[in-house]
Design a protein around this motif. Sequence first.
Motif, PDB file in Angstrom:
ATOM      1  N   GLN A 185       0.956  -1.254   0.009  1.00  0.00           N
ATOM      2  CA  GLN A 185       0.097  -0.156   0.091  1.00  0.00           C
ATOM      3  C   GLN A 185       0.921   1.268   0.085  1.00  0.00           C
ATOM      4  O   GLN A 185       0.681   2.176  -0.612  1.00  0.00           O
ATOM      5  CB  GLN A 185      -0.775  -0.024   1.213  1.00  0.00           C
ATOM      6  CG  GLN A 185      -2.026   0.910   1.151  1.00  0.00           C
ATOM      7  CD  GLN A 185      -2.739   0.894  -0.120  1.00  0.00           C
ATOM      8  OE1 GLN A 185      -3.551  -0.075  -0.047  1.00  0.00           O
ATOM      9  NE2 GLN A 185      -2.925   1.909  -0.859  1.00  0.00           N
ATOM     10  N   THR A 186       1.912   1.293   0.947  1.00  0.00           N
ATOM     11  CA  THR A 186       2.928   2.428   1.018  1.00  0.00           C
ATOM     12  C   THR A 186       3.369   2.624  -0.500  1.00  0.00           C
ATOM     13  O   THR A 186       3.476   3.737  -1.019  1.00  0.00           O
ATOM     14  CB  THR A 186       4.108   1.966   1.929  1.00  0.00           C
ATOM     15  OG1 THR A 186       3.274   1.552   3.011  1.00  0.00           O
ATOM     16  CG2 THR A 186       4.810   3.309   2.198  1.00  0.00           C
ATOM     17  N   ASP A 189       0.735   4.206  -2.900  1.00  0.00           N
ATOM     18  CA  ASP A 189       0.800   5.779  -2.563  1.00  0.00           C
ATOM     19  C   ASP A 189       1.808   6.296  -3.152  1.00  0.00           C
ATOM     20  O   ASP A 189       1.586   7.350  -3.472  1.00  0.00           O
ATOM     21  CB  ASP A 189       0.524   5.827  -1.168  1.00  0.00           C
ATOM     22  CG  ASP A 189      -0.931   5.057  -0.693  1.00  0.00           C
ATOM     23  OD1 ASP A 189      -1.721   4.821  -1.477  1.00  0.00           O
ATOM     24  OD2 ASP A 189      -0.864   4.905   0.671  1.00  0.00           O
ATOM     25  N   GLU A 190       3.025   5.811  -2.669  1.00  0.00           N
ATOM     26  CA  GLU A 190       4.359   6.494  -3.047  1.00  0.00           C
ATOM     27  C   GLU A 190       4.476   6.835  -4.516  1.00  0.00           C
ATOM     28  O   GLU A 190       4.873   7.746  -4.955  1.00  0.00           O
ATOM     29  CB  GLU A 190       5.568   5.820  -2.543  1.00  0.00           C
ATOM     30  CG  GLU A 190       6.751   6.526  -2.391  1.00  0.00           C
ATOM     31  CD  GLU A 190       6.875   7.199  -1.023  1.00  0.00           C
ATOM     32  OE1 GLU A 190       7.549   8.152  -0.841  1.00  0.00           O
ATOM     33  OE2 GLU A 190       6.154   6.988  -0.140  1.00  0.00           O
ATOM     34  N   ASP A 257      -5.208  -2.190  -8.037  1.00  0.00           N
ATOM     35  CA  ASP A 257      -4.469  -1.241  -7.677  1.00  0.00           C
ATOM     36  C   ASP A 257      -2.856  -1.595  -7.348  1.00  0.00           C
ATOM     37  O   ASP A 257      -2.005  -0.934  -7.243  1.00  0.00           O
ATOM     38  CB  ASP A 257      -4.901  -0.464  -6.124  1.00  0.00           C
ATOM     39  CG  ASP A 257      -6.192   0.211  -6.350  1.00  0.00           C
ATOM     40  OD1 ASP A 257      -6.375   0.677  -7.707  1.00  0.00           O
ATOM     41  OD2 ASP A 257      -6.979   0.252  -5.482  1.00  0.00           O
TER      42      ASP A 257
END
Lengths: 443, 377
Positions: A185-186, A189-190, A257
């Motif tokens: 997830q990080t 997002d990054e 995603d």
Amino acid sequence: MISHNFRRALVPIATLGVASMVLTGCASGTSGTGGPGDAGEADGVVTIYGTIADTEAELLEESWADWEEANDIDIQYESSKEFEAQISIRAQGGNAPDIAIFPQPGLLGDLASRDYIQPAPEGVAANVAEYWSEDWAAYGTTGDTLYGAPLMASVKGFVWYSPSQFAEWGVDVPETWDDLLALTQTIADETGTAPWCAGFGSDAATGWPGTDWVEDLVLREAGADTYDKWVSHEIPFSDPAIVSAFDSVGDILLNPDFVNAGFGDVKSINSTPFGDPARALGDGTCALHHQASFFDGFIQDPKNGNATVGPDADIWAFVTPSVEAGGNAVTGGGEIVGAFSNDEETIAVQEYLSSAEWANSRVALGGVISANNGLDPANASSPILQQAIEILQNPDTTFRFDASDLMPGVVGAGSFWTGMVDWVNGKSTEEVLSTIDASWPSE
Amino acid sequence: MSAFLSWIATLPSLAQIPLVLLAFFAVIALLIFFIEIAPRSGRKYTIIRAAACVLFPALIFLALGSVLWAAAAAAVFGGLFFLLDYRSKQGAGYLFQLVGFMSPAVFLLAIGLIYPTIQTTIQAFMNSRGTRFVGLENFIWIFTQDTGIRTVLNTVVWVLIVPTVSTIFGLAYAVFIDKSRGEKIFKILVFMPMAISFVGASIIWRFVYAVRPEGQEQIGLLNQIVVWMGGQPVDWISNSPWNTFFLIVVLIWIQTGFAMVILSAAIKGVPAEQLEAAELDGTNAWQRFINVTVPGIRSSLVVVLTTISIASLKVFDIVRTMTAGANETSVIANEMYSQWQGFEVGRSAAFAVVLFVMVLPIVVYNARQIAKQREIR
């Protein structure tokens, strides 16, 4: 008059004849030749048949060249990409090689239980007892009889990543499965793109990389006992433990995603050849990729990934984390050597292949490892292989053989593969699992 | 035989080709000798038969190295050929001759077709090891699980679509190019796919259907066209149920040429007088086609339809090469092979029997049509 009658008879005969043509292709004698009697003659030549091809095959022949000369035995190695299909046809047709190198213990078991494979000679049994763990010995055993010794090995379930990218994003190698999801997830997002890349494409074997994912999760979530029961079909595919493993894999692979970095949407996993993610890893468009230890060959291939592999190099790997920190379970693969003949020379070759002497000879040539305890880790050619040998030789490791390779061929090399493809294409988990269950052999 | 093959393998590869061809022609010549030449009367054939009486025992002597066997063979062949020669004086078509000369073919049919048929049928009712009678279990398995039903349904779809579409295309093409300038070239163009093996054709079409992610260069013709038109690349052969239709296109592509050639020949056989008479009666081209040409080529239509139906029932190579049965494209022949390969001999044989039952009506219909035509003549 007679000729007229004959003509009238001709139509039904022709009907039967033409219709029979449809059936002839599949009629097979179930009575096997070979089997545990004396088979084969000592003639100075031992034929070996296996899946190992191209450069790998040359290295294999190089590994036993000195021994061949010293013992005056000519080993003729033949490889085929269609090995899984051909070996059962050759065995049932009475045209088997002296020795076959099985990448799938399940296939060896199929043939052994149908009396095609010779039980392992004493020398091989002694080598197996000395150099291999009980787990590994069990993969060459069907019923209570040992049929062959393991040859080479690979450790599956590595997650390949770029250490420099990790440093840039300020993330660490995850300790648990939840950490891995959080990490994913990080990164998403990054970077604003999908972190994972995956490819299931492999011609007629399309789908096998997906089975590796599921196996890793079953072993880590449900434990080794459940894994063993699943392999032997004591619990079905529709068991909650397996459903949960599929769901966990789906958290990554079915999430648009999170996949499919550099290749498209979720469905593109099926059409991407399994080697192609190496390129995406190499050019940095893909942050994470799940594949066995052999993948470093693809990454370092100048035509594909063209990156270096090592703890401080372009790409490095960590073992797929367990549910709780400190887990030590890994899945892996390997080959088992089974023999159709039992003449002196075949036995001599079998004994040599199961010795530590051969394992060191082959591993020193590079690219592969073995689970043989007599193997010197210093012989391994790359850091990832050294790490893999350490994992295999570590007594604390819970090692389990690739489940699909242990299952009967119609499932492990059939419906499980096609099931993974259907699953990625959007079929529900329940439907996929019940289809696989229905394909399990009758007895 | 295996000694012959091992010997051949030791020769340089260029020398192998003529030798294999020679061996092939020798076997064919022997067959023709039995079927065509031998039953006739006349001095020439008596000499041939006498030579055979020497040749066969000599071969047996060479193969077995036993004088006794060679003498026995000489006695049998000598007696047999003497009888045949004696009987041939009574003319062809005599029952004894028929039996004599058909027995090799009947024997080969028996061990090559009839015995396997019976054996497969028995296996379909046995378990995978062939040790226990399981009744209808294998058939129940086929018709109760998703992939089994899907497999049978897919085969039905193949057999409904391929014969109709390729016959319609073939017929239309044959009619349109009939008597046109450059007819031969047009025929060659459509007939050429017939010369390509099924596997080769499948590989060609797999490239046509190839898909690359959006934004990358498309190597598949079809997707390149889609992208030019401003669309998104489609993964043609993985989206069920449409993928089956994309596989069917390959067989239609192959079989249209076959239908066209046979029907074109039949159209040329329709009497010009009938067409002229219809024209004088004031019919238009469509009415002439429906009322004169189609009835005139009816028997050819039946042959084309049934032949293509059987070909599409048996389709294996295309599915195996393009998808190996993944994404719900499997057909009976492919599943038959997969199950057999997985040692599920019983289930494999059950699929074979299902296929047999599906082929049977078509073959019976075809045979009855042939019988009817005989009666008319």
